[in-house]
Write an enzyme that holds these catalytic residues in place. Structure first.
Site, short mmCIF file in Angstrom:
data_model
loop_
_atom_site.label_atom_id
_atom_site.label_comp_id
_atom_site.label_asym_id
_atom_site.label_seq_id
_atom_site.Cartn_x
_atom_site.Cartn_y
_atom_site.Cartn_z
N CYS A 91 44.50 -39.20 -0.89
CA CYS A 91 45.17 -38.12 -1.63
C CYS A 91 46.43 -38.58 -2.37
O CYS A 91 46.83 -37.97 -3.36
CB CYS A 91 45.56 -37.00 -0.67
SG CYS A 91 44.27 -36.55 0.49
N HIS A 342 42.87 -29.76 -5.92
CA HIS A 342 43.42 -31.06 -5.49
C HIS A 342 42.41 -32.16 -5.85
O HIS A 342 41.73 -32.68 -4.99
CB HIS A 342 43.69 -30.99 -3.99
CG HIS A 342 44.12 -32.25 -3.33
ND1 HIS A 342 44.71 -33.31 -4.02
CD2 HIS A 342 44.07 -32.65 -2.02
CE1 HIS A 342 44.98 -34.29 -3.16
NE2 HIS A 342 44.59 -33.91 -1.95
N CYS A 372 50.49 -34.96 1.85
CA CYS A 372 49.79 -35.55 2.99
C CYS A 372 48.61 -36.37 2.49
O CYS A 372 48.17 -36.23 1.34
CB CYS A 372 49.32 -34.46 3.95
SG CYS A 372 48.12 -33.31 3.27
#
EC number: 2.3.1.16
Length: 386
Positions: A91, A342, A372
């Site tokens: 991520c 995302h 995160c």
């Protein structure tokens, strides 16, 4: 060491991964479009001076494989003498690209870098061909491989109720919609995509925002990861979306020499690890490390972007950093990943871009972007307007 500044930062609109505006547009095309736009928007820069293009991408296979950074570059007019590399910190990939480029400039390995990231989650799903080592169950909790379950665990640890999550999810959509209506998404560059009828158009608005979202509508959704005892729903999870983001960074001296106006400088950077079963906790130690390096505390941060992987996760980190009672006017003022989605490799430079625009719009000096990272990591960057 050299001071590193952000000269420009942009993104595509965010498209829904299921039959959305970019269903017929490839990840390399989205990336190449932004690379070309950064050159077009900054005519004082000779592209030959770019040291490297560093691009974040998580699922590096199919159209996103074989070094998508270079593949995308080859679709542009950027000289072939300029290098390009793809990086993967899940991520946090495109924020890692920013950190790598910043380190390169600080250490004298070039003065100009282009960074960014992309993820086409419609073409290359998040779980495509994932094959976890069977032995990992001996050393990590089962939840570690299920991002939704890690959010459930973290939310329970921090007392984040279902009601708090529903309100936060609705807030994301409402703020993102308000930003769209008021024309505050000035970071979006129009990008070719297809409308519902299949007509090719220049798209300049996010497709993922649900303006009718309310706390009440969120409360009617069922938990998806723990159907019996859970609180995390599809509405309080980041949407699946397709998109790209990009930034042009350079040394402050080079920006001055080229007559380019810096928008922000990098004050501090950090990454950190945490237990993979509560991977969403990662922004807390990463932020603490970055703030220590900047000689700051959370009291010095005027605006922040917390990537909204899940409402339970974002609220847990906000609570752990001491902002739960005061975040409303400081965090994700244009909404976040619950509304925008995302796209994994895109999000790091996307939230950094959004933060810089919000700092300018609200006349704030110090900002934090943090997120995160799956399998238990966090990444953070402190920016200062110049």
């Amino acid at each position: 060491m050299k001071e590193v500044v952000v000269v420009d930062c942009i993104r595509t609109p965010m498209g829904r991964s299921k039959g959305g505006i970019f269903r017929n547009v490839r990840a390399e095309t989205l990336s190449a479009h932004l690379m070309s736009k950064l050159i077009e928007r900054n005519p004082n820069l000779d592209p030959n001076e770019i040291e490297d293009i560093i691009w974040g991408c998580v699922q590096q296979t199919k159209e996103q494989g074989f070094n998508i950074a270079r593949n995308a570059q080859l679709l542009t007019d950027i000289p072939r003498s300029v290098a390009a590399v793809t990086v993967n910190r899940l991520c946090g990939s495109s924020m890692q690209a920013l950190h790598d480029a910043t380190s390169g400039i600080m250490s004298g390995r070039g003065d100009v870098y282009m960074i960014g990231g992309v993820e086409h989650m419609g073409h290359v799903p998040m779980d495509f061909n994932i094959d976890f080592h069977p032995g990992i169950a001996k050393t990590a909790a089962r939840a570690s491989g299920s991002m939704g379950m890690t959010a459930e665990l973290l939310g329970r640890q921090n007392g984040i109720s279902r009601e708090m999550q529903d309100a936060f999810g609705a807030r994301s959509h409402q703020k993102a919609h308000a930003a769209a209506v008021e024309g505050r998404w000035n970071e979006i560059v129009a990008t070719e995509g297809h409308d519902a009828d299949g007509i090719l158009k220049l798209i300049d608005a996010d497709e993922t925002i649900r303006p009718d979202s309310t706390t009440e509508s969120m409360s009617g959704l069922r938990p998806v990861f723990d159907p019996v005892n859970g609180t995390v729903t599809a509405g309080t999870s980041s949407a699946l979306s397709d998109g790209a983001s990009a930034m042009l960074i350079m040394s402050a001296d080079k920006a001055k020499a080229l007559g380019l106006t810096p928008r922000a400088k990098i004050r501090a950077m950090a990454v950190a690890g945490c237990d993979a079963a509560i991977m969403g906790f990662g922004p807390v130690p990463a932020t603490q490390k970055a703030l220590k390096r900047a000689g700051m505390t959370m009291a010095d941060i005027e605006l922040a972007e917390f990537n909204e992987a899940f409402a339970a996760q974002a609220l847990s980190c906000i609570k752990q950093l001491g902002w739960l009672d005061t975040y409303e006017d400081k965090v994700n003022l244009n909404g976040g990943a619950i509304a925008l989605g995302h796209p994994l490799g895109c999000s790091g430079s996307r939230i950094s871009t959004t933060l810089i625009n919000l700092m300018e719009a609200n006349d704030k000096s110090i900002g934090l972007a943090t997120m995160c990272i799956g399998l238990g990591q966090g990444i953070a960057t402190v920016f200062e307007r110049v």
